[in-house]
Design a protein around this motif. Structure first.
Motif, PDB file in Angstrom:
ATOM      1  N   VAL A 143       0.835  -1.198   0.000  1.00  0.00           N
ATOM      2  CA  VAL A 143       0.000   0.000   0.000  1.00  0.00           C
ATOM      3  C   VAL A 143       0.870   1.248   0.000  1.00  0.00           C
ATOM      4  CG1 VAL A 143      -1.821  -1.194   1.288  1.00  0.00           C
ATOM      5  CG2 VAL A 143      -0.147   0.188   2.521  1.00  0.00           C
ATOM      6  N   LEU A 144       0.316   2.316  -0.511  1.00  0.00           N
ATOM      7  CA  LEU A 144       0.957   3.617  -0.380  1.00  0.00           C
ATOM      8  C   LEU A 144      -0.035   4.570   0.262  1.00  0.00           C
ATOM      9  CD1 LEU A 144      -0.083   5.799  -2.772  1.00  0.00           C
ATOM     10  CD2 LEU A 144       1.213   4.231  -4.199  1.00  0.00           C
ATOM     11  N   ILE A 145       0.496   5.534   1.010  1.00  0.00           N
ATOM     12  CA  ILE A 145      -0.325   6.507   1.723  1.00  0.00           C
ATOM     13  C   ILE A 145      -0.134   7.865   1.074  1.00  0.00           C
ATOM     14  CG2 ILE A 145      -0.869   7.552   3.952  1.00  0.00           C
ATOM     15  CD1 ILE A 145      -1.323   4.547   3.858  1.00  0.00           C
ATOM     16  N   HIS A 146      -1.252   8.504   0.717  1.00  0.00           N
ATOM     17  CA  HIS A 146      -1.180   9.829   0.107  1.00  0.00           C
ATOM     18  C   HIS A 146      -2.280  10.701   0.697  1.00  0.00           C
ATOM     19  CE1 HIS A 146      -0.605  12.956  -2.866  1.00  0.00           C
ATOM     20  NE2 HIS A 146      -1.897  12.903  -3.159  1.00  0.00           N
ATOM     21  N   LYS A 147      -1.871  11.807   1.320  1.00  0.00           N
ATOM     22  CA  LYS A 147      -2.824  12.745   1.913  1.00  0.00           C
ATOM     23  C   LYS A 147      -3.824  12.023   2.819  1.00  0.00           C
ATOM     24  CE  LYS A 147      -2.448  16.243  -1.701  1.00  0.00           C
ATOM     25  NZ  LYS A 147      -3.159  17.072  -2.715  1.00  0.00           N
ATOM     26  N   HIS A 148      -3.285  11.193   3.697  1.00  0.00           N
ATOM     27  CA  HIS A 148      -4.065  10.467   4.702  1.00  0.00           C
ATOM     28  C   HIS A 148      -5.017   9.443   4.107  1.00  0.00           C
ATOM     29  CE1 HIS A 148      -2.482  13.408   7.494  1.00  0.00           C
ATOM     30  NE2 HIS A 148      -3.002  14.386   6.767  1.00  0.00           N
ATOM     31  N   ARG A 149      -4.823   9.070   2.864  1.00  0.00           N
ATOM     32  CA  ARG A 149      -5.619   8.024   2.227  1.00  0.00           C
ATOM     33  C   ARG A 149      -4.718   6.844   1.889  1.00  0.00           C
ATOM     34  NH1 ARG A 149     -10.736   9.674   0.265  1.00  0.00           N
ATOM     35  NH2 ARG A 149     -11.106  11.887   0.577  1.00  0.00           N
ATOM     36  N   ARG A 150      -5.274   5.661   1.998  1.00  0.00           N
ATOM     37  CA  ARG A 150      -4.526   4.427   1.790  1.00  0.00           C
ATOM     38  C   ARG A 150      -4.967   3.800   0.461  1.00  0.00           C
ATOM     39  NH1 ARG A 150      -3.238  -0.259   5.763  1.00  0.00           N
ATOM     40  NH2 ARG A 150      -3.261  -2.095   4.442  1.00  0.00           N
ATOM     41  N   TYR A 151      -3.983   3.484  -0.393  1.00  0.00           N
ATOM     42  CA  TYR A 151      -4.257   2.890  -1.695  1.00  0.00           C
ATOM     43  C   TYR A 151      -3.520   1.559  -1.811  1.00  0.00           C
ATOM     44  CZ  TYR A 151      -5.838   7.607  -2.804  1.00  0.00           C
ATOM     45  OH  TYR A 151      -6.484   8.811  -2.791  1.00  0.00           O
ATOM     46  N   THR A 152      -4.262   0.489  -2.060  1.00  0.00           N
ATOM     47  CA  THR A 152      -3.661  -0.830  -2.221  1.00  0.00           C
ATOM     48  C   THR A 152      -3.183  -0.983  -3.660  1.00  0.00           C
ATOM     49  OG1 THR A 152      -5.086  -1.791  -0.522  1.00  0.00           O
ATOM     50  CG2 THR A 152      -4.047  -3.318  -2.069  1.00  0.00           C
ATOM     51  N   VAL A 153      -1.880  -1.196  -3.831  1.00  0.00           N
ATOM     52  CA  VAL A 153      -1.294  -1.323  -5.170  1.00  0.00           C
ATOM     53  C   VAL A 153      -0.640  -2.685  -5.375  1.00  0.00           C
ATOM     54  CG1 VAL A 153      -0.964   1.149  -5.513  1.00  0.00           C
ATOM     55  CG2 VAL A 153       0.802  -0.168  -4.328  1.00  0.00           C
ATOM     56  N   GLY A 154      -0.735  -3.559  -4.386  1.00  0.00           N
ATOM     57  CA  GLY A 154      -0.230  -4.920  -4.507  1.00  0.00           C
ATOM     58  C   GLY A 154      -1.019  -5.838  -3.596  1.00  0.00           C
ATOM     59  N   LEU A 155      -1.335  -7.037  -4.070  1.00  0.00           N
ATOM     60  CA  LEU A 155      -2.136  -7.968  -3.280  1.00  0.00           C
ATOM     61  C   LEU A 155      -1.809  -9.392  -3.679  1.00  0.00           C
ATOM     62  CD1 LEU A 155      -4.538  -8.622  -1.348  1.00  0.00           C
ATOM     63  CD2 LEU A 155      -6.026  -8.411  -3.354  1.00  0.00           C
ATOM     64  N   MET A 156      -1.606 -10.254  -2.694  1.00  0.00           N
ATOM     65  CA  MET A 156      -1.354 -11.660  -2.989  1.00  0.00           C
ATOM     66  C   MET A 156      -1.835 -12.518  -1.834  1.00  0.00           C
ATOM     67  SD  MET A 156       2.738 -12.214  -2.241  1.00  0.00           S
ATOM     68  CE  MET A 156       2.543 -14.003  -2.370  1.00  0.00           C
ATOM     69  N   SER A 157      -2.227 -13.739  -2.156  1.00  0.00           N
ATOM     70  CA  SER A 157      -2.569 -14.720  -1.144  1.00  0.00           C
ATOM     71  C   SER A 157      -1.284 -15.399  -0.676  1.00  0.00           C
ATOM     72  CB  SER A 157      -3.529 -15.758  -1.724  1.00  0.00           C
ATOM     73  OG  SER A 157      -3.788 -16.788  -0.787  1.00  0.00           O
ATOM     74  N   VAL A 158      -1.147 -15.548   0.613  1.00  0.00           N
ATOM     75  CA  VAL A 158       0.047 -16.189   1.178  1.00  0.00           C
ATOM     76  C   VAL A 158      -0.249 -17.660   1.406  1.00  0.00           C
ATOM     77  CG1 VAL A 158       1.686 -16.226   3.080  1.00  0.00           C
ATOM     78  CG2 VAL A 158       0.777 -14.041   2.265  1.00  0.00           C
ATOM     79  N   THR A 159       0.477 -18.531   0.739  1.00  0.00           N
ATOM     80  CA  THR A 159       0.272 -19.965   0.850  1.00  0.00           C
ATOM     81  C   THR A 159       1.413 -20.615   1.617  1.00  0.00           C
ATOM     82  OG1 THR A 159       1.339 -20.295  -1.304  1.00  0.00           O
ATOM     83  CG2 THR A 159      -1.063 -20.078  -1.281  1.00  0.00           C
ATOM     84  N   LYS A 160       1.187 -21.843   2.029  1.00  0.00           N
ATOM     85  CA  LYS A 160       2.191 -22.563   2.797  1.00  0.00           C
ATOM     86  C   LYS A 160       3.483 -22.706   2.007  1.00  0.00           C
ATOM     87  CE  LYS A 160       2.869 -26.920   5.297  1.00  0.00           C
ATOM     88  NZ  LYS A 160       2.256 -28.218   5.660  1.00  0.00           N
ATOM     89  N   GLY A 161       4.599 -22.382   2.633  1.00  0.00           N
ATOM     90  CA  GLY A 161       5.898 -22.509   1.987  1.00  0.00           C
ATOM     91  C   GLY A 161       6.399 -21.248   1.321  1.00  0.00           C
ATOM     92  N   THR A 162       5.555 -20.227   1.193  1.00  0.00           N
ATOM     93  CA  THR A 162       5.995 -18.971   0.589  1.00  0.00           C
ATOM     94  C   THR A 162       6.790 -18.170   1.608  1.00  0.00           C
ATOM     95  OG1 THR A 162       3.989 -18.924  -0.759  1.00  0.00           O
ATOM     96  CG2 THR A 162       5.266 -16.887  -0.620  1.00  0.00           C
ATOM     97  N   LYS A 163       8.052 -17.908   1.305  1.00  0.00           N
ATOM     98  CA  LYS A 163       8.924 -17.184   2.227  1.00  0.00           C
ATOM     99  C   LYS A 163       8.594 -15.693   2.227  1.00  0.00           C
ATOM    100  CE  LYS A 163      11.241 -20.916   3.157  1.00  0.00           C
ATOM    101  NZ  LYS A 163      11.091 -21.573   4.484  1.00  0.00           N
TER     102      LYS A 163
END
Length: 204
Positions: A143-163
């Protein structure tokens, strides 16, 4: 001087957000039980009220929470990290650093949601006991924060074994693919795997 009033109401915001998600996600009706509109409304109500799927379905809808779960599961494949379009409506804002092409600061966070159901559910990982369970749904966000607002720019599911360092690399790749230049990265404690990621090697 006549006082002005805003025409923006919660209903207007809800309708606009629903139309945006409808275009971005490509969800469809689930059999004859749940329409696409109901499914999108369900997601927005869960996000807006921060209540569970069971609580929202019980109060606002005429189908069961199990039917709702199946409907969301059936449409899950249409919303993947590889689709570039889902995030665009929420990251285009006037006058931002990203809008001018300037480097931005990104924060990576890993969130765990307790699982109290079937432990064989796909995508479940184990961890230290918390909130009465040792099994969790997990996802990582950039996420990045701009003028007190939060914007999600990356998203992934975390699975077993992912470092953790692999999660960071995946999120940074997503950010770069969306035309954003990263100036700095802030990580929460969950990303400490003892191995450097690309941002560390590059001195970011």
């Amino acid at each position: 001087m006549r006082r002005g009033y805003s025409t923006i109401t919660p209903a207007v915001v809800h309708a606009l957000t629903r139309r945006t998600l409808e275009r971005a996600l490509g969800w469809t009706d689930y059999k004859r039980s749940v329409t696409r509109t109901q499914l999108l409304d369900l997601v927005l109500l869960i996000a807006g009220t921060t209540r569970t799927l069971f609580a929202v379905v019980t109060r606002y809808f005429g189908f069961s929470h199990e039917t709702a779960r199946q409907a969301m599961h059936a449409n899950r494949g249409s919303w993947t990290n590889s689709r570039p379009g889902w995030w665009m409506p929420f990251t285009r804002w006037r006058g931002s650093r990203a809008g001018t092409g300037a480097p931005v600061d990104v924060c990576h966070r890993c969130a765990l949601r307790p699982l109290y159901g079937d432990r064989s559910t796909p995508g479940i990982i184990g961890g230290p006991k918390k909130a009465g369970t040792s099994f969790f749904h997990a996802h990582a966000t950039g996420v990045l924060i701009h003028k007190h607002r939060r914007y999600t720019v990356g998203l992934m599911s975390v699975t077993k074994g992912t470092k953790p360092h692999q999660q960071v690399q995946t999120l940074l790749d997503q950010v770069a693919a969306r035309g954003l230049t990263v100036r700095g990265v802030v990580l929460d404690a969950g990303f400490d795997s003892g191995r450097p990621c690309c941002c560390c090697r590059n001195g970011t």
